[in-house]
Design a protein around this motif. Sequence first.
Motif, PDB file in Angstrom:
ATOM      1  N   SER A 299     -10.243  41.606   8.102  1.00  0.00           N
ATOM      2  CA  SER A 299     -10.296  41.882   9.547  1.00  0.00           C
ATOM      3  C   SER A 299      -8.890  41.833  10.145  1.00  0.00           C
ATOM      4  N   ASP A 300      -8.039  40.937   9.659  1.00  0.00           N
ATOM      5  CA  ASP A 300      -6.664  40.894  10.183  1.00  0.00           C
ATOM      6  C   ASP A 300      -5.936  42.194   9.894  1.00  0.00           C
TER       7      ASP A 300
ATOM      8  N   PHE B  85      -6.985  44.675  12.429  1.00  0.00           N
ATOM      9  CA  PHE B  85      -6.339  44.481  13.731  1.00  0.00           C
ATOM     10  C   PHE B  85      -4.893  44.981  13.702  1.00  0.00           C
TER      11      PHE B  85
ATOM     12  N   TRP C 145     -15.702  45.113   2.398  1.00  0.00           N
ATOM     13  CA  TRP C 145     -16.182  44.339   3.569  1.00  0.00           C
ATOM     14  C   TRP C 145     -17.306  43.401   3.143  1.00  0.00           C
TER      15      TRP C 145
ATOM     16  N   PHE D   8     -13.839  38.902   6.021  1.00  0.00           N
ATOM     17  CA  PHE D   8     -14.393  39.106   7.375  1.00  0.00           C
ATOM     18  C   PHE D   8     -15.155  37.846   7.810  1.00  0.00           C
TER      19      PHE D   8
ATOM     20  N   PHE E   8     -15.453  40.363  15.219  1.00  0.00           N
ATOM     21  CA  PHE E   8     -14.642  41.480  14.730  1.00  0.00           C
ATOM     22  C   PHE E   8     -15.159  42.812  15.293  1.00  0.00           C
TER      23      PHE E   8
ATOM     24  N   SER F   5     -14.909  43.083  19.100  1.00  0.00           N
ATOM     25  CA  SER F   5     -13.548  43.261  19.609  1.00  0.00           C
ATOM     26  C   SER F   5     -13.097  44.711  19.393  1.00  0.00           C
TER      27      SER F   5
END
Length: 719
Positions: free
Chosen positions: A250-251, A254, A276, A292, A298, A301
């Motif tokens: 997830s980072d 982003f 994932w 994740f 996640f 956002s």
Amino acid sequence: MNSTSKKQLLKFKFLLILLIIGGLHGYSQNTMISGMDQLQWEKVMPGVWKATFGTMGMNAFDYINPPKTDAITALGDVAFPFHKDSTFSQLTPNHATVRLPLDKTENIYGLGLEFDGINRRGNVYTLKVDHYGGTKGYTHAPVPFYVSSKGYGVLINSAQRVKIHVGVGNRKDSKVPTPIDRTTGENWPARPLSDAVEASVQGTGFEVYVFGGNTPLEVVQRYNLYCGGGILPPKWGLGFWHRMHTQSSSDDVFNEIKDFKEHNFPLEVIGLEPGWQNFAYPCSFDWSETRFPNPEQFVQSLNNKGIKVNLWENPYVAPTSTLFKTIKPYTGSHTVWLGEVPDFSMPEARKAMMDHHQKNHLSIGVSGYKFDEVDGYDFWLWPDHATFPSGNDAVELRQLYGLIMQDMLDDHLKKQNKRTYGLIRSSYIGASSKNFVIYSDHYSHKGYVTALANSSLSGVLWTPEIRSAKTAEEWIRRFQTVCFSPLMMLNAWSSGKKPWSFPEVTDMVRDNIRLREQLLPYIYTAFYKYQEKGIPPFRAMVLEDGYTSQDKLTGGKLDDSKNPYAEKKRIEATDQYMMGSSILVAPVFSGQTERKIVLPQGNWFDFYTGKYMGNGETITVQTKLEQIPLLVKDGAIIPMISDRSQNIPSIEARHYGSKENTYTLYNDDGESYDYEKGQFSLTELKVEKRKNGKLIGTSKSTKNNKFNYGEITWRWMTH
Ligand code: GAL
């Protein structure tokens, strides 16, 4: 002249007329074929007929939307395209066969998502869902539907693999020319012309549908409408898609989003590849706690930033999955990658899968899926002799598997009034009403463009996704094609590439994506016509009015190694296609500094400059690296977003050439099915000529102004 000779003369004239009529139908008219029975046709709708013989197994129509009866009726009625008494069937212990007539000059198109050629005449195809390659007909969507250049279509409705001989192979009863002696004669044919299409399955029967039409496009429309019409994707689906590397967290996502912003690239959908999950190949469908850790936060956002999430999966269930126990009673005898294979023809299996997905993904805002690996190679998929708890045949289940999965998700989300748009690697009969686009690992740029054309002849959508490239030139050329396709996607699952990975062409890539995004009102309206009228938004040239088939026979010289039968080869225009009502797209391949474009009848103009380019001829254009050649019809009205930053985007309506025209611009909420209840807007854009020859443009809201675009300004591209 006495009355007897008058009668004789009349009789002679009558016989002559009969002979002429018989002659017009060529040698395709047979009243008897030994061992075969005449098919009995039933008219099911205006211009649609069905003949059933024997008994059939699984039926694709159980998994597709009901026919759009009103739209079919609106097309009007047409006559049955051939003599009913020259259509035959035969049941033997091993085969169910149908034989339909074929004229000498007829071209046959369709038969699924092929990467090679458009005209199918003179070949044999085994239509099998497969990961493409090798045998003719092995492909992701081997749809047993063909369209004739004479204006009719035929669907062999069987879930068995259809083997189809398209104008090759003659029966003893065929009315064909006499053989030529190869030693002394000229033009001895390795494939003697045949007077029929013969299709067979290893089964006990099937249905045959005939779709009439005044043009090949009308035939395709009837077929699509009979299968529920085309889809209208959610608007976000027509934006830019980017698939992450399979090991991304997830980072990483982003950071990627930040990078997109910094590079000033739009981003509408993020695709997550196998990683994932906490287990893949076979799949757990459960989030990876390490990559994740907080899926809900996640996804939400991303959604808050206007970015949708699409999840990759294959359907083979890992023993460690939280779904495993529930679905196990509904799985087949064999595993794929040691995962169990759900029998999705059983409502219980569908429910188990959708309940799990609803709870873990959809309820937290996931927009859809990429259903992978449902086409197979034989060496990883289940064998033909596998058994399934429904009792359905393994071969039939494989043909229909991708279609059933599309149906499963569409159905589930429709109940929530949500449109999805996703990816699928196998499809079949009647998929035009499914919210999915097919993709492949094949990766030939040329093959991908041919597939774009062929998809329109089989009721499916196709993306020529970009993954990587050897050079900056190849990168931009592939990007341009993908920008002019149903799904604009960079699939960087293994390469980790970004749109800006080739700095020399980064600005060009951005400009092409932006152009595609500006064209959203035009593309969305094209999809509306797909949904309403069955007109494919991306179409083969053979479906275009005024297009003359460019088939040429070349070669024919005997050559021991290359051409041992001195066969003539068919060269076709497979590298261009239509997008929406009036844009012709002519992709450029790496290395090309110029390319030929076949223009249908009528005046054509350059999209970028409005300059006249030709009429009903083959032109050669010098290519520019930054542009994909786009040609526009005379009178075309093309609505483009001129200012996206506004809440309600304003429109620049471009006009090309000198013709008067009317264009109906469609819009709706872009994501729900409310349009089915009349919740949409239509705006009529009209160009008229004043007495002094000057063109004027007007716009008028004709239905519901709730979803109207902002200000509309006109731009006259051709002066
Ligand atoms: C392939 C698929 C690719 C990618 C990959 C992930 O089969 O075609 O697009 O998703 O699997 O393992």
